[in-house]
Design an enzyme around this catalytic site. Structure first.
Site, PDB file in Angstrom:
ATOM      1  N   HIS A  65       0.831  -1.210   0.000  1.00 19.37           N
ATOM      2  CA  HIS A  65       0.000   0.000   0.000  1.00 19.37           C
ATOM      3  C   HIS A  65       0.876   1.275   0.000  1.00 19.37           C
ATOM      4  O   HIS A  65       0.825   2.064   0.942  1.00 19.37           O
ATOM      5  CB  HIS A  65      -0.863  -0.078   1.279  1.00 19.37           C
ATOM      6  CG  HIS A  65      -2.026   0.834   1.339  1.00 19.37           C
ATOM      7  ND1 HIS A  65      -1.923   2.203   1.306  1.00 19.37           N
ATOM      8  CD2 HIS A  65      -3.349   0.578   1.477  1.00 19.37           C
ATOM      9  CE1 HIS A  65      -3.117   2.747   1.429  1.00 19.37           C
ATOM     10  NE2 HIS A  65      -3.999   1.774   1.524  1.00 19.37           N
ATOM     11  N   GLU A 112      -0.771   1.080  -5.568  1.00 21.74           N
ATOM     12  CA  GLU A 112      -0.512  -0.148  -4.803  1.00 21.74           C
ATOM     13  C   GLU A 112      -0.496  -1.411  -5.667  1.00 21.74           C
ATOM     14  O   GLU A 112      -1.526  -1.767  -6.256  1.00 21.74           O
ATOM     15  CB  GLU A 112      -1.589  -0.292  -3.735  1.00 21.74           C
ATOM     16  CG  GLU A 112      -1.777   0.958  -2.886  1.00 21.74           C
ATOM     17  CD  GLU A 112      -3.074   0.975  -2.113  1.00 21.74           C
ATOM     18  OE1 GLU A 112      -3.547  -0.109  -1.711  1.00 21.74           O
ATOM     19  OE2 GLU A 112      -3.629   2.075  -1.909  1.00 21.74           O
TER      20      GLU A 112
HETATM   21  O1  TA6 Z   1      -5.965   1.488  -0.546  1.00 20.93           O
HETATM   22  C1  TA6 Z   1      -7.083   2.325  -0.470  1.00 20.93           C
HETATM   23  C2  TA6 Z   1      -7.854   2.010   0.800  1.00 20.93           C
HETATM   24  O2  TA6 Z   1      -8.368   0.704   0.755  1.00 20.93           O
HETATM   25  C3  TA6 Z   1      -8.977   3.013   0.962  1.00 20.93           C
HETATM   26  O3  TA6 Z   1     -10.219   2.385   0.826  1.00 20.93           O
HETATM   27  C4  TA6 Z   1      -8.730   3.569   2.372  1.00 20.93           C
HETATM   28  O4  TA6 Z   1      -9.449   2.815   3.333  1.00 20.93           O
HETATM   29  C5  TA6 Z   1      -7.229   3.378   2.496  1.00 20.93           C
HETATM   30  O5  TA6 Z   1      -7.008   2.098   1.945  1.00 20.93           O
HETATM   31  C6  TA6 Z   1      -6.666   3.601   3.873  1.00 20.93           C
HETATM   32  O6  TA6 Z   1      -6.839   2.510   4.673  1.00 20.93           O
HETATM   33  P1  TA6 Z   1      -6.248   2.610   6.174  1.00 20.93           P
HETATM   34  O7  TA6 Z   1      -6.782   1.420   6.873  1.00 20.93           O
HETATM   35  O8  TA6 Z   1      -4.756   2.582   6.049  1.00 20.93           O
HETATM   36  O9  TA6 Z   1      -6.697   3.923   6.719  1.00 20.93           O
END
Ligand code: TA6
Length: 298
Positions: free
Chosen positions: A168, A271
């Protein structure tokens, strides 16, 4: 614990295990071409700084640094599910490996001047309460002219299981409102800001509001073209069928207490992943590896 780890894995002038933010152990890697920080919490890379290019990763000034809490920024590892757990609303978002401390397995120098640090974690009684499968997860981080990331999962149990995974990556940009994302043209994506409706990307992706798009069936290289910084941040993927692009924008950022005011403008997530329709099925004793290589192009 830090001193003992430094004795075991330190390489003078190349690798040091030190106390980072929140007193957490982090591995500091120094090579001729770049430096990097990797916390044992989540095996999370929080900095990659190629010489001459400057820091590539975004790290929130308000991030938590505590076991059990996710670090906001760098490269969180999402496993064995992505976003919420479909059958358990109380389960932590993005799985359970980013909030636990990983083990260091090895630190080695490459012939090209790069340094590779290997981390691992295994399912245990705690994770079994959330996810009743047995696996060994290994993560190799190679620091040099590029940043190499390889996440490999081995099914150490007797029966198959399905998992999702994502690296991520939070890229640091001058201003997300002046960024273009290249490589996803023509790809089908699920728009999480619009009920995961299926859409097709026409042209380069330009952000004018919150974006939370899961691009399906794409192994393509993804380039974040940061006009403000005059550089392009490239991700090349292997064994990754999906790519997620996310920025919460101003409204969404207000719901993130571990993101300081205005910081949403300095980040964009792109990602390498295998999520949703690209969930991976792993039979007993099988191993699946996904990798991503990050680089900076002028
Ligand atoms: O990667 C995008 C995502 O899935 C969004 O939906 C948002 O939830 C982001 O991840 C952040 O997730 P987190 O749990 O790190 O706040």
């Amino acid at each position: 614990m830090v001193a003992e780890l430094n004795t075991r894995f330190g390489i003078p002038g190349r690798v040091a295990v030190v106390e980072g933010q929140g007193g957490l152990a982090k591995v500091v890697v120094t090579t001729e071409d770049s430096t990097a920080d990797v916390y044992l919490l989540g095996a999370q890379v929080t900095s990659w700084n190629p010489r001459g290019s400057g820091e590539v990763l975004f790290l929130s000034s308000q991030s938590h640094f505590a076991v059990g809490k996710a670090i906001r920024g760098g490269i969180p590892i999402c496993f064995p599910w992505f976003r919420g757990k479909s059958d358990d609303a109380t389960a932590p978002a993005h799985g359970f490996v980013r909030t636990r401390e990983w083990q260091i397995e090895a630190a080695t120098e490459g012939h090209d001047g790069s340094v590779t640090v290997e981390f691992s974690t295994r399912t245990d009684g705690v994770s079994a309460c959330l996810w009743p499968h047995d696996c060994h997860v290994r993560y190799r981080v190679t620091v040099g002219k590029t940043l190499g990331l390889e996440l490999s999962v081995t099914n150490t149990g007797e029966s198959p299981f399905d998992f999702e995974e994502a690296l991520h990556t939070y890229f640091r940009v001058a201003d997300v409102r002046d960024v273009r994302v290249r490589g996803l043209e023509g790809a089908t994506y699920l728009d999480n800001m619009d009920g995961n409706r299926e859409k097709v990307q026409t042209g380069e992706l330009v952000l004018t509001g919150p974006v939370d798009d899961a691009f399906m069936n794409t192994q393509a290289r993804v380039e974040v073209i940061d006009a403000g910084a005059g550089r392009t941040l490239r991700t090349e993927k292997v064994n990754s069928a999906t790519t997620v692009v996310w920025n919460p924008w101003q409204e969404g950022a207000k719901k993130l207490p571990d993101l300081a005011d205005g910081e949403w403008q300095q980040m964009i997530c792109a990602e390498a992943s295998n999520i949703m329709g690209a969930t991976v099925r792993l039979n007993a004793s099988e191993t699946h590896a996904m990798s991503a290589t990050i680089s900076v192009a002028p």
